[in-house]
Design an enzyme around this catalytic site. Structure first.
Site, mmCIF file in Angstrom:
data_model
loop_
_atom_site.group_PDB
_atom_site.id
_atom_site.type_symbol
_atom_site.label_atom_id
_atom_site.label_comp_id
_atom_site.label_asym_id
_atom_site.label_seq_id
_atom_site.Cartn_x
_atom_site.Cartn_y
_atom_site.Cartn_z
ATOM 1 N NE ARG A 142 -3.903 -2.204 2.199
ATOM 2 C CZ ARG A 142 -3.719 -3.421 2.663
ATOM 3 N NH1 ARG A 142 -2.584 -3.725 3.265
ATOM 4 N NH2 ARG A 142 -4.651 -4.333 2.537
ATOM 5 N NE ARG B 99 -9.138 -8.102 3.903
ATOM 6 C CZ ARG B 99 -8.539 -7.136 3.215
ATOM 7 N NH1 ARG B 99 -7.530 -6.457 3.765
ATOM 8 N NH2 ARG B 99 -8.933 -6.841 1.991
ATOM 9 C CG ASP C 77 -6.219 -4.477 8.220
ATOM 10 O OD1 ASP C 77 -5.194 -4.881 7.654
ATOM 11 O OD2 ASP C 77 -6.755 -3.382 7.971
ATOM 12 C CG HIS D 155 -5.491 -0.845 5.732
ATOM 13 N ND1 HIS D 155 -6.005 -2.096 5.952
ATOM 14 C CD2 HIS D 155 -5.802 -0.525 4.449
ATOM 15 C CE1 HIS D 155 -6.615 -2.523 4.853
ATOM 16 N NE2 HIS D 155 -6.495 -1.589 3.930
#
Length: 306
Positions: free
Chosen positions: A87, A148, A145, A172
């Protein structure tokens, strides 16, 4: 209150945020904007045609100046990640977009929600460019997250994800920190749960960190889960739920952190992220959080002040 939500960026993520928001019933009006004006118009038309199937909401396009009348503006503009690209690799491409939008929303009376990646650094860029207080510029951060992690733990324990209480904090991204020390199932500490093996934790943490890459390798982008996450965040804000969520904001003292945007449990309501909670964590988790913060400071410094 008549709740108006603006979404800047009508690509795959912006469109998923829009449809999830409509189904949530959080907004009375939903406004879309994109550099590709025709795309924004097409998405608005398509969504409006489904009005029979979601709570009443007017859907239309709007420019950024008009969005200053909204309670919340969602920043979903910028490019998405590529396979095996972190990212933070997105940073230079998307920081300029975030900076320009932040400048355009200087003095905005509502709250900005940043979805575009790398979300933590972009939250900081938007705060600096807009001049808004940190509690009114939130990023979806590790809320995805966390979702998840709970899904994976539920699968491992053969339980509903909603029965698992565990959080991910920090970036993140690749330095995210699952908080195993404070995780529980029905009030029972995860590490005391019958049959739980602590040696599974590093592999599960890596699965959480790799989840987006795995999706991107298969379909080219992620959009549905982040759409659901963002809609839930918007709903909590617009309803004034005062719900504790792991969102990203520029920190001003929690866990000894200052001037860096990352995720910690935060009380979210109509005024944005009003109070940051210091969660239970062991020494290793605390050290990992500090490493994550330093990585994000370095990333922000790498792009200078403009």
């Amino acid at each position: 209150m008549h709740n108006k939500v603006g979404i800047i960026g009508a690509g795959s993520v912006g469109a998923s945020v829009a449809i999830s928001t409509l189904h949530s019933g959080a907004a009375d009006e939903l406004w879309l904007q994109d550099l590709n004006g025709a795309r924004a118009e097409g998405e608005a038309m398509d969504l409006a045609h489904g009005a029979w199937f979601y709570p009443q909401c007017k859907v239309r396009t709007a420019d950024i100046e008009q969005m200053r009348q909204a309670q919340v503006v969602v920043l979903a503009a910028g490019r998405g990640g590529r396979p095996d690209e972190s990212r933070l690799d997105l940073l230079r491409d998307n920081a300029r977009v975030a900076h320009d939008i932040g400048r355009a929303l200087a003095g905005f009376a509502g709250t900005i929600v940043v979805v575009s990646n790398p979300v933590d650094v972009l939250v900081q860029v938007v705060v600096e460019a807009s001049g808004l207080p940190p509690e009114r510029v939130l990023g979806t951060g590790t809320l995805l997250d966390t979702s998840r992690l709970r899904q994976m733990l539920g699968q491992a324990l053969n339980l509903s994800a909603s029965s698992v209480h565990a959080q991910v904090v920090g970036e993140h991204g690749d330095s995210s920190v699952p908080l195993w020390a404070g995780a529980d199932v029905g009030g029972v500490p995860l590490r005391d749960w019958p049959g739980w093996d602590r040696t599974q934790e590093p592999a599960l943490a890596q699965q959480v960190r790799r989840a987006a890459y795995e999706v991107i390798q298969r379909k080219g982008f992620t959009n549905h889960a982040i759409g659901l996450v963002t809609a839930q965040l918007l709903r909590s804000m617009l309803r004034g739920d005062q719900r504790v969520l792991t969102v990203s904001r520029v920190q001003d003292g929690a866990m000894g952190l200052h001037g860096v945007a990352l995720s910690l449990p935060t009380v979210v309501g109509r005024q944005g992220g009003s109070h940051v909670v210091e969660p239970q964590m062991d020494d290793a988790e605390r050290a990992a959080l500090l490493r994550s913060a330093q990585l994000l400071r370095d990333a922000r410094a790498s792009i200078g002040t403009d």
